[in-house]
Design an enzyme around this catalytic site. Structure first.
Site, PDB file in Angstrom:
ATOM      1  N   GLU A 103      -0.366 -17.473 -50.278  1.00 22.01           N
ATOM      2  CA  GLU A 103       0.183 -18.801 -50.545  1.00 22.01           C
ATOM      3  C   GLU A 103       1.087 -18.729 -51.756  1.00 22.01           C
ATOM      4  OE1 GLU A 103      -2.247 -22.307 -50.553  1.00 22.01           O
ATOM      5  OE2 GLU A 103      -3.846 -21.260 -49.502  1.00 22.01           O
ATOM      6  N   CYS A 129       6.232  -9.083 -34.156  1.00 28.83           N
ATOM      7  CA  CYS A 129       7.654  -8.785 -33.972  1.00 28.83           C
ATOM      8  C   CYS A 129       8.393  -9.812 -33.131  1.00 28.83           C
ATOM      9  CB  CYS A 129       7.811  -7.394 -33.361  1.00 28.83           C
ATOM     10  SG  CYS A 129       7.246  -6.086 -34.464  1.00 28.83           S
TER      11      CYS A 129
END
Length: 340
Positions: A103, A129
Site C-alpha cells: 500500500e 501478464c
C-alpha cells in the site's frame, strides 16, 4: 456465450501507445557466466536461455532509475502523442506486476507524476501478464458507458531484484536440476514500461478502433506459476499444456462471434520460442504475422504486449486487423481485436 466475458466495443479508439525501453542490456551469456558454478554442479550446458527460450538479451534499468518513474515517462509520451492534456483524463489504470510495497497502489504515484486531475479515477489491476489487456478492456467499457472520456492504461516492470535473488539462490544452494528448471523462467524476465491512451472513436477518426474480444479462465491451474520478488517458480510442462488447452478452447469458442484466422498482425504476450511455437501451431496463425520482441527484451510481463505493439506500429497500415492476445499465470487468457 457460456463462461467468461465476450465484449464488443461501440465507440472506443486507441489514440496512442508508447514504450520506454530499459537502457542496460543483460545478455544470456552474462547470466550463464554468473550461473557457472550451478551449471557445472548440475552438469547443465550453457546456452539454455538462447536454445530453449530464444531469449538472447533482456533489458534492465540503470542504477537510480525507478520503474514507476519510467511508467510516468511512458505515460507523458503517450498523452503527448495522442494530443490529450492530462486534465482531460478521467481514468488511470496501472497494471504493473512490480511494486515496492503493498500500500498504497502504484497508481497513486503515477497519477501524481502525470499531473492528472483530482477527478481522475485511479487504481491498480493485477492479473499477471494479462493486466494491460484487461485494463484496456475495462477502460473501453467505461468510455462506451459515457462515465469517462479519456483513459490511460500504464505499466512499468523491474526484473532486477527477482533475477538477482534467483541467481544468488541457484549458485549458493544444493538445488537439484528440477529445482533449477522450476526457476528457469525468472531468468527470461526483462524490464520496461508502456502506456496507451484510449478515447471516443467518434471524436478521433484518426484513432485505432477497439472492436472487442474474449476472456477465458482455467483457474484450476492457479499454482503452476507463482512469483514474488524472491523468485518465480513454475511447473513449465503443466503450465504450457494448461495454457495451450485454454487458448485453443477460447479461440474455438470465439469463432461464434469473431474470425481471427487471417489477421494482419498477432501481438502475443512475449514469453519464449516454445510458448510462441505452440500457440502458432494450436491456432494456425501465420508465423510471418507474429512479431517477436522477447529475443531482445525478454518477458516484460504485462508491458510486453504494448511494447511489442509500439515496436510494430510503424509497420501497420490503416485498416490492418490486429489481435492482442496472451496467457497469464493463474490461468487466464484474453484476446482483443483492433482495427488499425
Amino acid at each position: 456465450m457460456d463462461g467468461n466475458a465476450t465484449t464488443t466495443h461501440r465507440n472506443v479508439a486507441l489514440l496512442s501507445v508508447a514504450s520506454r525501453i530499459a537502457p542496460r542490456v543483460t545478455t544470456s551469456e552474462d547470466i550463464d557466466a554468473r550461473l557457472a558454478p550451478a551449471l557445472k554442479r548440475l552438469r547443465l550446458p550453457r546456452g539454455l536461455l538462447q536454445r530453449v527460450a530464444g531469449v538472447h538479451e533482456r533489458r534492465n534499468w540503470n542504477e537510480g532509475q525507478r520503474f514507476d518513474d519510467e511508467a510516468i515517462a511512458a505515460g507523458k509520451r503517450a498523452l503527448s502523442e495522442a494530443g490529450i492534456d492530462p486534465s482531460q483524463v478521467g481514468l488511470l489504470i496501472n497494471t504493473s506486476v512490480t511494486r515496492k510495497h503493498l500500500e498504497p497502489s502504484v497508481a497513486v504515484r503515477i497519477h501524481h507524476g502525470l499531473g492528472l486531475p483530482s477527478s481522475a479515477i485511479n487504481f491498480d489491476i493485477a492479473n499477471a501478464c494479462l493486466g494491460f489487456v484487461n485494463g484496456m478492456s475495462l477502460a473501453a467499457g467505461l468510455i462506451d458507458s459515457g462515465q469517462i472520456k479519456y483513459a490511460i492504461v500504464i505499466d512499468g516492470e523491474d526484473a532486477d531484484e527477482i533475477q538477482h535473488n534467483t541467481i544468488e539462490r541457484l549458485i549458493n544452494s544444493d538445488l537439484a536440476r528440477s529445482d533449477f528448471m522450476s526457476e528457469f523462467a525468472s531468468l527470461t524476465l526483462g524490464s520496461g514500461a508502456a502506456a496507451a491512451v484510449l478515447g471516443p472513436a467518434d471524436a478521433h477518426p484518426e484513432g485505432h478502433r477497439l472492436l472487442g474480444g474474449v476472456t477465458r479462465a482455467a483457474t484450476q491451474f492457479n499454482d503452476l506459476c507463482v512469483g514474488s520478488v524472491d523468485g518465480m517458480f513454475t511447473n513449465a510442462k503443466a503450465l504450457l499444456k494448461g495454457g495451450l488447452d485454454l487458448v485453443f478452447s477460447a479461440w474455438k469458442e470465439a469463432q461464434r462471434d469473431w474470425n481471427w484466422t487471417s489477421m494482419d498482425r498477432y501481438i502475443i504476450h512475449q514469453v519464449s520460442d516454445v510458448h510462441t511455437d505452440s500457440i502458432i501451431k494450436a491456432t494456425g496463425m501465420d508465423r510471418s504475422r507474429v512479431p517477436l520482441t522477447y529475443p531482445r527484451f525478454g518477458n516484460v510481463g504485462p508491458a510486453s504486449i504494448p511494447i511489442t505493439l509500439a515496436e510494430e506500429s510503424s509497420k501497420l497500415d490503416r485498416g490492418d486487423r490486429v489481435l492482442l492476445m496472451g496467457v497469464g499465470s493463474g490461468l487466464n487468457t484474453a484476446m482483443m481485436e483492433l482495427a488499425w
